[in-house]
Design a protein around this motif. Sequence first.
Motif, short mmCIF file in Angstrom:
data_model
loop_
_atom_site.label_atom_id
_atom_site.label_comp_id
_atom_site.label_asym_id
_atom_site.label_seq_id
_atom_site.Cartn_x
_atom_site.Cartn_y
_atom_site.Cartn_z
N VAL A 160 -26.62 -1.42 20.13
CA VAL A 160 -26.80 -1.41 21.59
C VAL A 160 -25.33 -1.11 22.41
O VAL A 160 -24.36 -1.62 21.97
CB VAL A 160 -27.43 -2.85 22.02
CG1 VAL A 160 -28.87 -2.98 21.44
CG2 VAL A 160 -26.41 -3.86 21.84
N VAL A 161 -25.30 -0.72 23.76
CA VAL A 161 -24.46 -0.76 24.84
C VAL A 161 -24.78 -1.49 25.98
O VAL A 161 -25.79 -0.89 26.38
CB VAL A 161 -23.81 0.55 24.94
CG1 VAL A 161 -22.73 0.56 26.10
CG2 VAL A 161 -23.26 1.28 23.70
N LEU A 162 -24.27 -2.63 26.07
CA LEU A 162 -24.90 -3.38 27.48
C LEU A 162 -24.06 -3.25 28.53
O LEU A 162 -23.08 -2.70 28.65
CB LEU A 162 -25.12 -4.87 26.72
CG LEU A 162 -25.69 -5.26 25.38
CD1 LEU A 162 -25.45 -6.65 25.03
CD2 LEU A 162 -27.17 -5.09 25.49
N ARG B 33 -18.18 1.56 19.35
CA ARG B 33 -18.84 0.58 18.50
C ARG B 33 -20.25 0.75 17.96
O ARG B 33 -20.31 0.32 16.81
CB ARG B 33 -18.38 -0.76 19.18
CG ARG B 33 -18.58 -2.04 18.58
CD ARG B 33 -19.13 -3.18 19.44
NE ARG B 33 -20.40 -3.00 19.71
CZ ARG B 33 -21.35 -3.13 18.95
NH1 ARG B 33 -21.25 -3.56 17.94
NH2 ARG B 33 -22.71 -2.73 19.40
N MET C 113 -16.85 1.11 23.75
CA MET C 113 -18.56 0.42 23.38
C MET C 113 -19.23 1.31 22.80
O MET C 113 -20.01 1.10 22.00
CB MET C 113 -18.90 -0.39 24.71
CG MET C 113 -18.24 -1.60 25.10
SD MET C 113 -17.38 -2.58 24.01
CE MET C 113 -19.08 -3.39 23.32
N THR D 131 -34.63 -4.42 22.28
CA THR D 131 -33.48 -4.96 21.52
C THR D 131 -33.59 -6.45 20.93
O THR D 131 -32.58 -6.84 20.30
CB THR D 131 -32.15 -4.73 22.22
OG1 THR D 131 -32.45 -5.48 23.41
CG2 THR D 131 -31.77 -3.24 22.52
#
Lengths: 358, 374
Positions: free
Chosen positions: B83-85, B154, B151, B52
């Motif tokens: 991304v989902v962190l 999003r 998230m 990423t």
Amino acid sequence: MEREKNQSTTENALKWEARKRHLRYQTVFMCLILAFFLLVVWNINTGSVDISVKKILEIIFRRSGDETQYAIIWKIRLPRIAMAAILGGALALSGLLLQTFFRNPIAGPFVLGISSGAKLMVALTMIYFLEHLGRVSSWVLILAAFAGSLLSMGIVLAVSQKIKQMSALLVAGIMIGYICSAITELMITFAQESDIVNLHGWSQGSFSGMSWENVKIAFVVVLVIAVCVFFLGKPMGAFQLGENYAQSMGINIKRFRLLLILCSSLLAACVTAFAGPISFVGIAVPFLMKKCLHTSKPLVVIPVTFLGGSVFCMFCDLLARTVFAPTELNISTVTSILGAPVVIYMLIVQKHSSTSNS
Amino acid sequence: MNQIYFETKELCVGYHGTPLIRDICVSVNKGEILTLIGPNGSGKSTILKSITKQLRLLGGTAWIDRQILSELSVKDLAKKQAVVLTERLQTEMMCCWDVVATGRYPYTNQVGTLSDSDYKMIEESMKMVLAYDIRNKDFGEISDGQRQRIMLARAICQEPEIIILDEPTSFLDIRHKLELLDILRSMAKEKEITVIMSLHEIDLAQKISDKIMCVKGEYIEKIGTPEEIFQDRIIQELYDVEKGTYNMLFGSIELPKPEGESHVFVIAGDGSGVPVYRALQKAGISFSTGVIYTNDVDYQVAKVLANTVITESPFQEISEAAFEKAKKEMSACDYVIYTGTAIRKDNQSFHKLIEEAKEKKKLVTLEELRAKIF
């Protein structure tokens, strides 16, 4: 049928929600505009010399009237009001940028020592120029202040690389502020008698003694940066989710952070060069505005914060001039009395919400 | 469909120029789910951060949609990858809707005004993760499960072709884990979005993934389909499970079996034994069981938890040999538990076993046994 109906009701609900939000933004904005004009009128109308409203209107719009009164309005009161409005907005905006940068609502140009760094450099430059040339241009002062604020900012950033804790960073900023202030005081003590009066007033923070020349320069500098900041609003919004998310949305993080630093330092420098260090506006105003708006959307918060800063500083200046008239207070005295409790309140609220999160 | 979307060749990742994992070669098709599994600290997050662009690649090449990752600008990448962190977000006065709306960032104009189609996309994404109802709630005041779904919304809102998720199920309870993975699965299939993620729950990884990458040590141990990877031995080695066992069929981990001579004999079948076995294991009581058909669910648990399992081939009447073995084993035990499993034509000999236990006063229920020795 049913589905279509549902679709349209959710759409209506959405529109209604959006309208409600916009109404809130507009209300806050209108209130601030109203307060702005009220304060302008009030500020013009108050002072050690009483001038009637009718005469004031004559002086401003017909540019005629008694010579002294004309001078008081045009040479003293109006530039002072303009400066309070411009620099107040700049200061609040600078605070907002620093809060975005550090992702912490307690960051501000004053607590991080940036104003004090600018103050030190301005004092140095002033003393040097006044002794050798007898006068100093506003541009030079702004440049000196900018250099000073960048220097402080650089130290704060270096510390922030080592210490990730925000509280420690703030302590470091406050210490930098004390060191710079101490050196400034030292220099003022040993400066030539004739400069002291001038320097002393300035180093405590004051909007007095502004010329139209000052106003023009401050206006240009602040306007240019404010426009830049407005266009930084979009990445600022993404940056609220943190660096990593911001990058994943396509923000060049390094460039964005540099722009934030430059803009906030320039704004703080501009304020310090003309009015000296002014405390707490940078923290209190953005916080209050976000509370009123009920959002942290930069696109809304940026203009409102600027306006709020103007109103706040004009109000504080009014108090500084009138409360113990004819003795005039330092502007920082007033902003501290009004701003510090707001910051304490903010800390309490913040603490509460962070415990409920975890 | 079978078009490679993401590929790496000899990828080398790590922090501060020090390689942690080398020679990663993997390819993922459009709409496929690749899951990274492996012990804590093995470098799953490092790999994800590297693809990423949060970390610089230390060597090798990665392609996204046939473009070289390191040559893509963050701006262009943002239109392909979301991304989902793992990091927990601290937001200030942002409602869920605001958080989802930031996903439109790559598509809006200079000042970020949202168009009608942007609004629609935000709404659609929120509905997809079943979070539309909480759109006006403050992001700081919702539950972990809701946060994670927001998230994800999003990320979906960013209209990516690939989504990278770093341990999306941590902090979630089992229901929310399943919900989230279900959403991911349908998103990958319906929208043909490629998914790369790391998971801690290997049982879930097995069920949701098209491809599994085992991350451990300096080189990637194994990459393959869940069927290839999820064999008892491979998983046991990957996680260094020495005590306890991983069961491939159940996709679950059993704790180590109690040691020592058998104290209890369990007559079970048709899955009625599993809770008893686990209860005995928990109490640390060693036991034997029988006669279990090898196609019975009880068998899967019995073989890892019981001291001795007396078995019979499926669809056979219980043989004399098996019965004798069971009898012998039973007589060596102090107690016998009969789980109440149905006795049909083929397991008539259970009657005899139960009778004998009764005679010797060994037959107890689990509750009675609990009262006696637990």
